[in-house]
Design an enzyme around this catalytic site. Sequence first.
Site, PDB file in Angstrom:
ATOM      1  N   HIS A  25       0.835  -1.207   0.000  1.00  0.00           N
ATOM      2  CA  HIS A  25       0.000   0.000   0.000  1.00  0.00           C
ATOM      3  C   HIS A  25       0.871   1.258   0.000  1.00  0.00           C
ATOM      4  O   HIS A  25       0.668   2.171  -0.820  1.00  0.00           O
ATOM      5  CB  HIS A  25      -0.903  -0.018   1.241  1.00  0.00           C
ATOM      6  CG  HIS A  25      -1.790   1.179   1.374  1.00  0.00           C
ATOM      7  ND1 HIS A  25      -3.131   1.156   1.042  1.00  0.00           N
ATOM      8  CD2 HIS A  25      -1.537   2.441   1.811  1.00  0.00           C
ATOM      9  CE1 HIS A  25      -3.653   2.357   1.259  1.00  0.00           C
ATOM     10  NE2 HIS A  25      -2.710   3.152   1.737  1.00  0.00           N
ATOM     11  N   GLU A  26       1.851   1.295   0.902  1.00  0.00           N
ATOM     12  CA  GLU A  26       2.702   2.487   1.005  1.00  0.00           C
ATOM     13  C   GLU A  26       3.633   2.631  -0.202  1.00  0.00           C
ATOM     14  O   GLU A  26       3.847   3.736  -0.699  1.00  0.00           O
ATOM     15  CB  GLU A  26       3.511   2.444   2.304  1.00  0.00           C
ATOM     16  CG  GLU A  26       2.682   2.559   3.564  1.00  0.00           C
ATOM     17  CD  GLU A  26       1.865   3.844   3.619  1.00  0.00           C
ATOM     18  OE1 GLU A  26       2.309   4.851   3.040  1.00  0.00           O
ATOM     19  OE2 GLU A  26       0.782   3.830   4.224  1.00  0.00           O
ATOM     20  N   HIS A  29       1.865   4.216  -3.110  1.00  0.00           N
ATOM     21  CA  HIS A  29       1.794   5.681  -3.028  1.00  0.00           C
ATOM     22  C   HIS A  29       3.094   6.312  -3.535  1.00  0.00           C
ATOM     23  O   HIS A  29       3.076   7.246  -4.337  1.00  0.00           O
ATOM     24  CB  HIS A  29       1.585   6.115  -1.573  1.00  0.00           C
ATOM     25  CG  HIS A  29       0.201   5.916  -1.042  1.00  0.00           C
ATOM     26  ND1 HIS A  29      -0.937   6.270  -1.749  1.00  0.00           N
ATOM     27  CD2 HIS A  29      -0.244   5.418   0.140  1.00  0.00           C
ATOM     28  CE1 HIS A  29      -2.002   5.992  -1.028  1.00  0.00           C
ATOM     29  NE2 HIS A  29      -1.612   5.473   0.122  1.00  0.00           N
TER      30      HIS A  29
END
Length: 218
Positions: A25-26, A29
């Site tokens: 997820h990170e 980004h």
Amino acid sequence: MMAELTLIQKIAVWALPLLFAITVHEVAHGWMARRLGDPTAEMLGRLSLNPIKHIDPVGTILVPGILLMLGGFIFGWAKPVPVNWRNLRDPRRDMILVSVAGPAANLGMALLWGLVLKVGLMLNPSTPLLGLPLIYMGGAGVLINLILMVLNLLPIPPLDGSRIVSGLLPPELAMQYNRLESVGFIILLALLATGMLGSIIGPPIFALRSLIFAILGI
């Protein structure tokens, strides 16, 4: 019928899917930000699938551990990947794309864990020692990724959903809306404590899980 897991077994089943879900997820980004002109995450070594670089002691270990022991739904968070919006080519539009990237990565991960679950179901009748762990871990992977996806899309600052809403609002309204960030975590805790959070995110999570299972023929 599968037996109830002990706490140690639950930790073993959930640890890997949770770490991957938060890490990917990170990284998503940071990857999207780099594509759109901001190399901050890359320069700080955060475009890495090494979970150690992303672990937040509270959000990645303590909170999920307590929720696991309490038997509630599991969620957590990692150290946010830094994004400098000034480096983005079109800051308002690009921050929306950067924000969407994390939940989109979780959706992709949910599909991949669904495949792990399907393989486990295929192997279980003949090789339960391999099939059963894959079933448990695949099921956990689908659920945790959908939880993180739906949770992060809530329009509560500083969650990803709030960044999307902020990018769509007129600048003056966006500034006022972003001020909610100082109380966003308190709002989340209140929703969790009252049981409202589960009521809000539960239906879309289980609807998406059913859809994934239908797509994969599970």
